[in-house]
Design an enzyme around this catalytic site. Sequence first.
Site, PDB file in Angstrom:
ATOM      1  N   ASP A  45       0.837  -1.198   0.000  1.00 51.89           N
ATOM      2  CA  ASP A  45       0.000   0.000   0.000  1.00 51.89           C
ATOM      3  C   ASP A  45       0.872   1.248   0.000  1.00 51.89           C
ATOM      4  OD1 ASP A  45      -2.901   1.200   0.850  1.00 51.89           O
ATOM      5  OD2 ASP A  45      -1.290   2.273   1.880  1.00 51.89           O
ATOM      6  N   TYR A  50       3.257   9.720  -0.393  1.00 52.41           N
ATOM      7  CA  TYR A  50       4.306   9.034   0.359  1.00 52.41           C
ATOM      8  C   TYR A  50       5.679   9.212  -0.287  1.00 52.41           C
ATOM      9  CZ  TYR A  50       0.395   6.486   2.542  1.00 52.41           C
ATOM     10  OH  TYR A  50      -0.757   6.144   3.189  1.00 52.41           O
ATOM     11  N   LYS A  75      -2.922   5.864  -4.140  1.00 49.14           N
ATOM     12  CA  LYS A  75      -4.016   6.793  -3.845  1.00 49.14           C
ATOM     13  C   LYS A  75      -3.796   8.133  -4.543  1.00 49.14           C
ATOM     14  CE  LYS A  75      -3.700   4.841   0.796  1.00 49.14           C
ATOM     15  NZ  LYS A  75      -2.278   4.470   0.676  1.00 49.14           N
ATOM     16  N   HIS A 108      -7.642   9.610  -1.528  1.00 46.52           N
ATOM     17  CA  HIS A 108      -6.975   9.649  -0.227  1.00 46.52           C
ATOM     18  C   HIS A 108      -7.809  10.347   0.854  1.00 46.52           C
ATOM     19  CE1 HIS A 108      -2.556   9.270   1.239  1.00 46.52           C
ATOM     20  NE2 HIS A 108      -3.382   9.053   2.229  1.00 46.52           N
TER      21      HIS A 108
END
Length: 288
Positions: A45, A50, A75, A108
């Site tokens: 994930d 990120y 996301k 998200h």
Amino acid sequence: MNQTVAAVNGVDIPQLGFGLYKIKDGGTFERTVEEAIQMGYRHFDTAKIYGNEAALGRVIQNSGIPREEFFITSKVWTTDLGYSATKKAFEQTCQKLNVTYLDMYLIHFAGPQYVNAWKAMEELYDAGKIKVIGVANFEIRHLEHLKKHSRISPMVNQIETHPEFPQHELHDYMVRHRILHEAWGPLGQGSKALLEHPELAAIALCHQKSVAQVILRWHLQRGIIVIPKSSNPQRIKENNEIFDFELNEKEMEQIRRLDTGKRYSVSPNGYMVNPIYINLMKLFIRSH
């Protein structure tokens, strides 16, 4: 041995995944993901925010394991919501991961333009570019709003969930509407108080398991997908050893009663209308 849960469209999702939040690109990231793959993890994930999509793609490609054996989630971030912006963000994510499709793609947060973003995701799903479409950090009000303005309902909602914040009401709503519950922060963000809780410690002792393993097992038995994260090889291994025991009804109820309503992150409720979330999102970005 991992187990799967089926989305409403029949796609099987590994119930135990590996979260990559706050694990930055670099040597540590590559070693961590390589370790996870060697231990049998296939569900990873990530997210645009990120900053490690490209690194994940490299490790997967270098693993020598066929891409089809992996279940990859990413996301679309709040600043990329909207019909055209979401399609562009999706293509950028695929390029970074070096893949032609995603197993799961999520919105998200329920930011402005999320309904238009969803329309783009429906089209990507229809084209076979996304196997499972869903959302993250959506409350009932967001899900209800989206349901009124969509052809396809979200198949997954990834939300903060742990024994201190089990999301009972939202969980029951999702079960009724056939939306899979996926937990981020399933171990309470590594809360020392939670991981040393005497009731959990007693249950763990009975099963000769760790408290973390008991918590993850509790999630699994609720039908929840979990994505714990760690860069510690021993914990990565430990988190994967949760399929050889079962909690009884009394133990499940004991853990259910640990609910304190305590979140470890900001509440997404009211996101659509509350300007304060603009500043909260800026803080979220900086924390990454």
